[in-house]
Motif scaffolding. Sequence first.
Motif, PDB file in Angstrom:
ATOM      1  N   LEU A   1     -58.528 -54.992  56.484  1.00 54.30           N
ATOM      2  CA  LEU A   1     -58.119 -54.629  57.839  1.00 54.30           C
ATOM      3  C   LEU A   1     -56.838 -53.802  57.813  1.00 54.30           C
ATOM      4  O   LEU A   1     -56.727 -52.766  58.453  1.00 54.30           O
TER       5      LEU A   1
ATOM      6  N   MET B   1     -65.908 -60.889  66.131  1.00 54.85           N
ATOM      7  CA  MET B   1     -66.991 -60.160  65.481  1.00 54.85           C
ATOM      8  C   MET B   1     -66.989 -60.397  63.979  1.00 54.85           C
ATOM      9  O   MET B   1     -68.039 -60.572  63.367  1.00 54.85           O
ATOM     10  N   MET B   2     -65.803 -60.402  63.393  1.00 54.34           N
ATOM     11  CA  MET B   2     -65.738 -60.598  61.946  1.00 54.34           C
ATOM     12  C   MET B   2     -66.230 -61.981  61.558  1.00 54.34           C
ATOM     13  O   MET B   2     -66.880 -62.140  60.527  1.00 54.34           O
TER      14      MET B   2
ATOM     15  N   PHE C   1     -55.778 -51.270  60.923  1.00 57.18           N
ATOM     16  CA  PHE C   1     -55.792 -52.203  62.046  1.00 57.18           C
ATOM     17  C   PHE C   1     -54.367 -52.489  62.485  1.00 57.18           C
ATOM     18  O   PHE C   1     -53.565 -52.959  61.722  1.00 57.18           O
ATOM     19  N   GLY C   2     -54.060 -52.192  63.745  1.00 58.41           N
ATOM     20  CA  GLY C   2     -52.705 -52.419  64.220  1.00 58.41           C
ATOM     21  C   GLY C   2     -51.912 -51.129  64.353  1.00 58.41           C
ATOM     22  O   GLY C   2     -50.753 -51.143  64.750  1.00 58.41           O
TER      23      GLY C   2
ATOM     24  N   TYR D   1     -58.203 -56.540  71.947  1.00 59.56           N
ATOM     25  CA  TYR D   1     -58.862 -55.943  70.784  1.00 59.56           C
ATOM     26  C   TYR D   1     -58.874 -56.893  69.598  1.00 59.56           C
ATOM     27  O   TYR D   1     -59.894 -57.080  68.941  1.00 59.56           O
TER      28      TYR D   1
ATOM     29  N   VAL E   1     -62.127 -58.250  67.545  1.00 57.58           N
ATOM     30  CA  VAL E   1     -62.328 -58.004  66.108  1.00 57.58           C
ATOM     31  C   VAL E   1     -62.476 -59.325  65.365  1.00 57.58           C
ATOM     32  O   VAL E   1     -63.361 -59.487  64.523  1.00 57.58           O
TER      33      VAL E   1
ATOM     34  N   ILE F   1     -68.530 -63.666  62.993  1.00 55.75           N
ATOM     35  CA  ILE F   1     -69.987 -63.626  63.010  1.00 55.75           C
ATOM     36  C   ILE F   1     -70.500 -62.843  61.806  1.00 55.75           C
ATOM     37  O   ILE F   1     -71.464 -63.219  61.149  1.00 55.75           O
ATOM     38  N   ARG F   2     -69.811 -61.768  61.512  1.00 52.52           N
ATOM     39  CA  ARG F   2     -70.238 -60.915  60.389  1.00 52.52           C
ATOM     40  C   ARG F   2     -70.209 -61.680  59.083  1.00 52.52           C
ATOM     41  O   ARG F   2     -71.071 -61.526  58.235  1.00 52.52           O
TER      42      ARG F   2
ATOM     43  N   PRO G   1     -74.543 -56.584  67.469  1.00 52.63           N
ATOM     44  CA  PRO G   1     -73.226 -57.205  67.684  1.00 52.63           C
ATOM     45  C   PRO G   1     -72.169 -56.209  68.153  1.00 52.63           C
ATOM     46  O   PRO G   1     -71.285 -56.569  68.922  1.00 52.63           O
ATOM     47  N   ASP G   2     -72.257 -54.989  67.686  1.00 49.65           N
ATOM     48  CA  ASP G   2     -71.269 -53.997  68.108  1.00 49.65           C
ATOM     49  C   ASP G   2     -71.345 -53.745  69.607  1.00 49.65           C
ATOM     50  O   ASP G   2     -70.334 -53.471  70.248  1.00 49.65           O
TER      51      ASP G   2
END
Lengths: 280, 265, 244
Positions: free
Chosen positions: C198, C137-138, C203-204, C130, C134, C140-141, C116-117
């Motif tokens: 996050l 992806m999260m 993040f940010g 971005y 994120v 799915i994670r 996935p990465d």
Amino acid sequence: MKAIEVKDLSFAYQNATRYAIRHVDLDVEEGDFVVIAGPSGCGKSTLIRALNGLIPHFYEGKYEGSVILEGVEVASKQPHELFKLVGTVFQEPESQLLTFSVEREVAFPLENAGIPRDEMRRAVDEVIKRLNLEALRYRSPNELSGGEQQKVAIAAALVSKPKVLLLDEPTSNLDPVSANSLIWLLHELNLQGMTIVVSEHRLPLVVEFSNKLVVMDSGMIADVGRPVDVLGKYADKDIIEVPDVLVIADQLTRAGLYAGDLPLSVGQFLSSTKGLKPVI
Amino acid sequence: MVFRSVHYSYPLSNQEALSGVDLSISEGERVAILGENGAGKTTLLKHMNGLLRPTKGFVEIEGVDTRKAKTYEIARKVGMVFQNPNHQFFAQTCWDEVAFALRNFGYAEEEIAKRTEAALRDFGLWEYKDESPFLLSSGEKKRLSIASVMVYDPSVLVLDEPTAGQDAGQKRRIGEMLSTFKGKAVIVSTHDMEFAVKHFPRTIIISRGRVVVDGPTREVFYGEYWASAGLLEPQVVALAKALGMTAKPITAQEFVKAFEEAVAK
Amino acid sequence: MSWASGLTFVHGDSFLHRLNPLPKIVIVIGFFLAAIYVYDDLFHLIVLFGLSAALIVAARQTRRWWPTMKMSLFVAAVIAALDYAFVGGLWFSVAMGVRFLVVVSAFSIYSLTTPPDDTAAVFMRIGLPYSFVVAFMMSIRFLPLLAKEAQNIVDAQTSRGFNMSTRNPIKLIKNYIPILVPLMVISLMRADSAAQALETRGFGYTNKPSSYGSIGFSAWDWLVTVGSVALIVYATLQRVGLLI
């Protein structure tokens, strides 16, 4: 410079009828290992959130007083601006792992900081080596045990090289051996100079490594001091989990059968030379 | 309850979660099941109320083979309280939450009203009967989850990690509450040894899907099973052993008493 | 949740594993388009399915692919039944079912062999923001985690006598409430925890995040990409009738 200075801190969550924490004053020196204890609802988590900036930015509400962490006024910065000063590990192991592999999880904070790739790789390698995670490098979070997940969370918190590590009930979902392992890891980090602040219910596992125990009740600090001094006051109460060896030593002292410092572990009980009158 | 040579493997898994478990629990017994995470405690528990059925061997509840009965029939006899109350709360009010099981089992409306009120009162939750379960404190949520199972009076009560994340006072209250359930078999899976010791005269240790030891709590705690089962020796036991005590205390109170007696001699 | 095994990445060392995500995306698009082009030609659809299965075997992921296909078979049967009932034609309906199988199988070729990465890296490369990457992806994670929670909830409610199966369609929908409400609540709690994680991981902090991994583009990647694109173009032109 003190690691953390909390001055007259009070906070009420939005729409709450009462304050979650009131008039909290706390000083944490660099290299301290602080344990925050107290019954559910006493304000432990609220205090931790105020130390990393989640309060007042993520949790809005009425905020009074100040928190200064490594010289920075916490309320004036967003939580994501503080992550180079303080790392946080939360209670639920799996909810805080956001990526698909241990390696990426540890790299994530550095990606967020825009660190160039080479530097990132070095920092990631360093942390993975330091915490002995090499064998798990490519595994995905849901393949790991709770104890391993928490270790990865610690690694991710440490990669930005903070001076302070905060942990909110990190062993809640772990079995005793994993919990013990985690606390030993914190002890090692502390010996290497990390300032540690951890809120915990399972005091017997952690107090022997701590130099400052904070007991909270109903949003206020009820006691602060050396664990051995503070625990002595709570030995026969039901408010916090006092290690059995200390309860025993406390009662034996009253019966005149034990003299000496109250122990925080079995080892301390046995090695207390002034301790036992000859027996058995 | 009888387990005879029970084996179980989860689908898509090569490893057996349970590898030949034999045990029997009688009416009114109180048993603590200890073991590290991943040892198979939860899998074992799920065989007790019919959520899972063995891939080999059999489980009998009150003489009925679980493979031959429907899950809700078994659940009627064996009430299970899960670790996280949030996994079950869905109703608008605490009343509805407690009444849920009764409605599922087809009780008459009158009976439902009577039992629900009694359960709410017994567990100190009557004042919240019209409130949302989500707004309760963590201790109250725990009590509500137990109340919602006790309301239909199962003959066996099984609790998965009842003291996880609870503070000292809450643990004591849960222990006391469990002691009041006379005539019911109470089975808990836990890794809280102090809790097991105080309230459960029989202890079973599970490791890697097998029963490592099954016996009176005192004997089990003084046996050498800790390392193999991934558990930590309780401080009282470690201390008593280190001092070479002949007595076998399992609580701080017992230790002090035994110590004083030894000195008096 | 065993049916999702064909959609989850597992480490491996096959040819497909070593390819860059881009050629694999092209391959999957190729299968999708091919399935559209042959439309209701049952024979060619089966050939396509066989081709996708062959790729799975080449990637040595048959064991994980199979449970997903079993579940898809069920869905395909429903599709075929609906088509038969509302559109008519036996072979047509069967073809529609097989088409679904081709789509799932092709998608599975990608998911089984691509970390996935790496997918995230491709998204970033093509310029998606971005925060979107994120978030995607999260989700799915956390999917397997939520599936586990859903199972816990079903277990907890079943233990209180809850019985999902009923013939009454209205009751069936009502039956989902004791499952969905706790699931929503728990999902929101997890989302909250994840958001806090996050924040505390920075993040940010900057608008220009860097990237840990780098995926190369080798000669094989060029070959497969160009080859697949060529095939797609050829098939398209033929379908559209611009070639003999």
